[in-house]
Scaffold this motif. Structure first.
Motif, PDB file in Angstrom:
ATOM      1  N   HIS A 115       2.212  11.194  -0.662  1.00  0.00           N
ATOM      2  CA  HIS A 115       3.303  10.267  -0.271  1.00  0.00           C
ATOM      3  C   HIS A 115       3.030   9.712   1.131  1.00  0.00           C
ATOM      4  O   HIS A 115       3.214   8.526   1.388  1.00  0.00           O
ATOM      5  CB  HIS A 115       4.646  10.999  -0.244  1.00  0.00           C
ATOM      6  N   LEU A 116       2.619  10.605   2.039  1.00  0.00           N
ATOM      7  CA  LEU A 116       2.408  10.189   3.431  1.00  0.00           C
ATOM      8  C   LEU A 116       1.186   9.283   3.581  1.00  0.00           C
ATOM      9  O   LEU A 116       1.002   8.649   4.620  1.00  0.00           O
ATOM     10  CB  LEU A 116       2.275  11.429   4.337  1.00  0.00           C
ATOM     11  N   TYR A 117       0.347   9.230   2.536  1.00  0.00           N
ATOM     12  CA  TYR A 117      -0.829   8.358   2.568  1.00  0.00           C
ATOM     13  C   TYR A 117      -0.511   6.949   2.041  1.00  0.00           C
ATOM     14  O   TYR A 117      -1.244   5.996   2.307  1.00  0.00           O
ATOM     15  CB  TYR A 117      -1.973   8.981   1.740  1.00  0.00           C
ATOM     16  N   ALA A 118       0.617   6.814   1.319  1.00  0.00           N
ATOM     17  CA  ALA A 118       0.944   5.539   0.656  1.00  0.00           C
ATOM     18  C   ALA A 118       0.894   4.306   1.583  1.00  0.00           C
ATOM     19  O   ALA A 118       0.509   3.227   1.128  1.00  0.00           O
ATOM     20  CB  ALA A 118       2.306   5.652  -0.029  1.00  0.00           C
ATOM     21  N   PRO A 119       1.245   4.429   2.880  1.00  0.00           N
ATOM     22  CA  PRO A 119       1.190   3.227   3.727  1.00  0.00           C
ATOM     23  C   PRO A 119      -0.210   2.639   3.891  1.00  0.00           C
ATOM     24  O   PRO A 119      -0.352   1.519   4.396  1.00  0.00           O
ATOM     25  CB  PRO A 119       1.698   3.723   5.094  1.00  0.00           C
ATOM     26  N   PHE A 120      -1.233   3.363   3.483  1.00  0.00           N
ATOM     27  CA  PHE A 120      -2.594   2.847   3.657  1.00  0.00           C
ATOM     28  C   PHE A 120      -3.093   2.068   2.439  1.00  0.00           C
ATOM     29  O   PHE A 120      -4.184   1.512   2.459  1.00  0.00           O
ATOM     30  CB  PHE A 120      -3.563   4.004   3.979  1.00  0.00           C
ATOM     31  N   LEU A 121      -2.313   2.048   1.365  1.00  0.00           N
ATOM     32  CA  LEU A 121      -2.764   1.372   0.147  1.00  0.00           C
ATOM     33  C   LEU A 121      -2.676  -0.150   0.317  1.00  0.00           C
ATOM     34  O   LEU A 121      -1.767  -0.658   0.954  1.00  0.00           O
ATOM     35  CB  LEU A 121      -1.912   1.817  -1.052  1.00  0.00           C
ATOM     36  N   ARG A 122      -3.626  -0.831  -0.277  1.00  0.00           N
ATOM     37  CA  ARG A 122      -3.665  -2.296  -0.231  1.00  0.00           C
ATOM     38  C   ARG A 122      -3.863  -2.839  -1.633  1.00  0.00           C
ATOM     39  O   ARG A 122      -4.495  -2.188  -2.473  1.00  0.00           O
ATOM     40  CB  ARG A 122      -4.844  -2.786   0.643  1.00  0.00           C
ATOM     41  N   SER A 123      -3.416  -4.073  -1.868  1.00  0.00           N
ATOM     42  CA  SER A 123      -3.669  -4.672  -3.180  1.00  0.00           C
ATOM     43  C   SER A 123      -5.088  -5.254  -3.183  1.00  0.00           C
ATOM     44  O   SER A 123      -5.746  -5.302  -2.143  1.00  0.00           O
ATOM     45  CB  SER A 123      -2.633  -5.752  -3.473  1.00  0.00           C
ATOM     46  N   THR A 124      -5.539  -5.708  -4.339  1.00  0.00           N
ATOM     47  CA  THR A 124      -6.928  -6.192  -4.427  1.00  0.00           C
ATOM     48  C   THR A 124      -7.149  -7.445  -3.588  1.00  0.00           C
ATOM     49  O   THR A 124      -8.262  -7.737  -3.180  1.00  0.00           O
ATOM     50  CB  THR A 124      -7.314  -6.493  -5.886  1.00  0.00           C
ATOM     51  N   ASN A 125      -6.087  -8.226  -3.307  1.00  0.00           N
ATOM     52  CA  ASN A 125      -6.271  -9.424  -2.463  1.00  0.00           C
ATOM     53  C   ASN A 125      -6.033  -9.105  -0.981  1.00  0.00           C
ATOM     54  O   ASN A 125      -5.919 -10.005  -0.159  1.00  0.00           O
ATOM     55  CB  ASN A 125      -5.386 -10.580  -2.938  1.00  0.00           C
ATOM     56  N   GLY A 126      -5.914  -7.818  -0.656  1.00  0.00           N
ATOM     57  CA  GLY A 126      -5.784  -7.415   0.751  1.00  0.00           C
ATOM     58  C   GLY A 126      -4.350  -7.400   1.246  1.00  0.00           C
ATOM     59  O   GLY A 126      -4.098  -7.086   2.400  1.00  0.00           O
ATOM     60  N   ALA A 127      -3.380  -7.760   0.365  1.00  0.00           N
ATOM     61  CA  ALA A 127      -1.970  -7.742   0.801  1.00  0.00           C
ATOM     62  C   ALA A 127      -1.594  -6.326   1.224  1.00  0.00           C
ATOM     63  O   ALA A 127      -2.129  -5.341   0.700  1.00  0.00           O
ATOM     64  CB  ALA A 127      -1.060  -8.212  -0.325  1.00  0.00           C
ATOM     65  N   CYS A 128      -0.677  -6.229   2.189  1.00  0.00           N
ATOM     66  CA  CYS A 128      -0.471  -4.940   2.844  1.00  0.00           C
ATOM     67  C   CYS A 128       0.331  -3.932   2.019  1.00  0.00           C
ATOM     68  O   CYS A 128       0.252  -2.737   2.267  1.00  0.00           O
ATOM     69  CB  CYS A 128       0.149  -5.128   4.217  1.00  0.00           C
ATOM     70  N   CYS A 129       1.109  -4.385   1.023  1.00  0.00           N
ATOM     71  CA  CYS A 129       1.923  -3.468   0.194  1.00  0.00           C
ATOM     72  C   CYS A 129       2.939  -2.697   1.030  1.00  0.00           C
ATOM     73  O   CYS A 129       3.365  -1.621   0.651  1.00  0.00           O
ATOM     74  CB  CYS A 129       1.063  -2.459  -0.567  1.00  0.00           C
ATOM     75  N   LEU A 130       3.277  -3.230   2.176  1.00  0.00           N
ATOM     76  CA  LEU A 130       4.168  -2.530   3.102  1.00  0.00           C
ATOM     77  C   LEU A 130       5.223  -3.474   3.635  1.00  0.00           C
ATOM     78  O   LEU A 130       4.991  -4.674   3.712  1.00  0.00           O
ATOM     79  CB  LEU A 130       3.398  -2.134   4.364  1.00  0.00           C
ATOM     80  N   THR A 131       6.346  -2.904   4.069  1.00  0.00           N
ATOM     81  CA  THR A 131       7.211  -3.644   4.981  1.00  0.00           C
ATOM     82  C   THR A 131       6.957  -3.024   6.348  1.00  0.00           C
ATOM     83  O   THR A 131       7.030  -1.807   6.506  1.00  0.00           O
ATOM     84  CB  THR A 131       8.689  -3.496   4.575  1.00  0.00           C
ATOM     85  N   GLU A 147       3.595  -8.637   0.486  1.00  0.00           N
ATOM     86  CA  GLU A 147       2.570  -9.566  -0.016  1.00  0.00           C
ATOM     87  C   GLU A 147       1.745 -10.197   1.101  1.00  0.00           C
ATOM     88  O   GLU A 147       0.789 -10.918   0.852  1.00  0.00           O
ATOM     89  CB  GLU A 147       3.208 -10.633  -0.924  1.00  0.00           C
ATOM     90  N   GLU A 148       2.087  -9.889   2.356  1.00  0.00           N
ATOM     91  CA  GLU A 148       1.373 -10.517   3.473  1.00  0.00           C
ATOM     92  C   GLU A 148       0.112  -9.745   3.853  1.00  0.00           C
ATOM     93  O   GLU A 148       0.003  -8.555   3.602  1.00  0.00           O
ATOM     94  CB  GLU A 148       2.296 -10.594   4.697  1.00  0.00           C
ATOM     95  N   GLN A 149      -0.832 -10.483   4.470  1.00  0.00           N
ATOM     96  CA  GLN A 149      -2.039  -9.850   5.002  1.00  0.00           C
ATOM     97  C   GLN A 149      -1.690  -9.304   6.396  1.00  0.00           C
ATOM     98  O   GLN A 149      -0.794  -9.810   7.044  1.00  0.00           O
ATOM     99  CB  GLN A 149      -3.155 -10.892   5.165  1.00  0.00           C
TER     100      GLN A 149
END
Ligand code: KG4
Ligand code: ZN
Length: 372
Positions: A115-131, A147-149
């Motif tokens: 769970h604590l690692y989830a902030p490091f995940l990125r989508s295939t287009n490099g979007a941050c997957c984070l707020t 959805e932002e880089q």
């Protein structure tokens, strides 16, 4: 390096493919909410059976969706614990079989560390997957969306303060690396998500309670100050979290107000009770996080786990963001998912070169780097 992840620790069956610890090629999640709803909580035996039915077809679909065969997968990662033992075992034994047959390394992963690692995940287009929340001009706060880089300077880096809040866990940690944590505080009774679920149950609102209470509390006109509920263990000299007293306070409030039926027949009253309860939980979580940031001298806070979906928590975190950078994974990576498992496993790849068939699921498991 391509890692296939499997997560079955509670009531979500999930499989994912993640490249080099970050790029999520695919993450599939099958929720069991429909199965457990009738019982007002997770029934362990039913959870295991549902994992058993879902997992195999989900693995086939995952690989087909990416036109990938097991030949191209470099390792299999799986949640070892903590969680429901029967549920964990379905994932673990399936992962063992998959890794053994295909001659791939098997990498066991700690659920809360994932769970604590989830902030490091990125989508295939490099979007941050984070707020991401950070100080803006004047008193303002800038907000980046999933959805932002993001630039390298904006990325979350180690060390940081992590708050893992879910149905089973409430842990405040100093995250020193993906596999090394110092435990700053944990709950001595109910987890934050469990408190949401139990309070919703006593108000007869349904399961899981977190999203239902959050929705009620977010209704226009809902007043979080109408009922003065306790903020347990918020004093600086009180190290840990405790939510069971707050739950009891809500139970006696609901009873004083005429019971669950009376609440449900008065939409404003229901919304106000939910908003007052949510405000109490949020004050405690963010109050403790602020103290941890101060005492550790850290400048970054990542809030992960199912409760990190909470709209009230995300809104109130804006205040913290005037001084600290605050990270929330997008909701699909807050609740249980296998992408976080496959992502974290990449950092453990050198420790697990083979497939250890003697591995056993663990209902409780200390966070790596902390004492049991
Ligand atoms: O991380 P998760 O999927 O599973 C565990 O590891 O426990 O978290 C599930 C928990 C449930 O207790 C659920 O009620 C809570 O997260 N949750 C929320 C919200 N969405 C899910 N709690 C508060 N507000 C929400 N919006
Ligand atoms: Zn979880």
């Amino acid at each position: 390096m391509l890692i296939l992840g499997i997560e079955t620790s509670c009531d979500e069956t999930s499989v994912a493919l993640v490249e080099d610890g970050r790029r999520v090629l695919a993450s599939h999640i099958a929720s069991q909410i429909n199965i457990h709803q009738a019982f007002g909580g997770v029934v362990p035996e039913l959870a295991s059976r549902a994992h058993l039915e879902c997992l195999q077809p989900m693995l086939v679909r995952l690989l087909e969706s990416q036109k990938i065969t097991m030949n191209e997968v470099d390792a299999v990662a799986v949640t070892l614990g903590p969680g429901l033992v029967g549920a964990l075992l379905i994932g673990l034994e399936s992962a063992k079989a998959l890794a053994w047959v295909n001659k791939k390394p098997l990498i066991p992963v700690h659920h809360v560390a994932a769970h604590l690692y989830a902030p490091f995940l990125r989508s295939t287009n490099g979007a941050c997957c984070l707020t991401m929340l950070a100080a803006g001009k004047g008193d303002g706060v800038t907000e980046k969306h999933p959805e932002e880089q993001v630039t390298q300077a904006e990325e979350l880096t180690y060390p940081y303060v992590g708050l893992a809040v879910s149905g089973g866990h409430t842990s405040l940690v100093l995250a020193k690396s993906p596999c090394e944590f110092e435990l700053l505080a944990e709950t001595v009774d109910d987890a934050a998500g469990e408190a949401f679920d139990k309070v919703a149950k006593l108000m007869e609102l349904g399961y899981p309670g977190g999203p239902i209470i959050d929705k009620q509390a977010s209704l226009e006109g809902a007043d979080p100050t109408r009922f003065d509920l306790p903020r347990p263990m918020l004093r600086r000299d009180q190290k840990n979290f405790s939510f069971s007293g707050l739950k009891t306070a809500v139970a006696s409030l609901v009873s004083d107000l005429g019971g669950a039926e009376a609440l449900k027949s008065d939409p404003q009253l229901l919304a106000d009770v939910c908003a007052s309860f949510r405000a109490a939980v949020v004050d405690v979580l963010l109050g403790k996080a602020r103290t941890a940031l101060k005492t550790t001298g850290m400048k970054q806070l990542a809030i992960c786990g199912g409760v990190a979906c909470n709209a009230g928590l995300r809104k109130s975190a804006q205040k913290l963001a005037r001084q600290y950078r605050v990270f929330f994974p997008q909701p699909a990576f807050c609740t249980d998912n296998a992408a976080m498992v496959a992502g974290l496993a990449w950092h453990l790849r050198d420790r697990h070169k083979g497939c250890d068939l003697s591995l056993n699921a663990a209902a409780s498991l200390p966070l790596p780097g902390t004492k049991a």
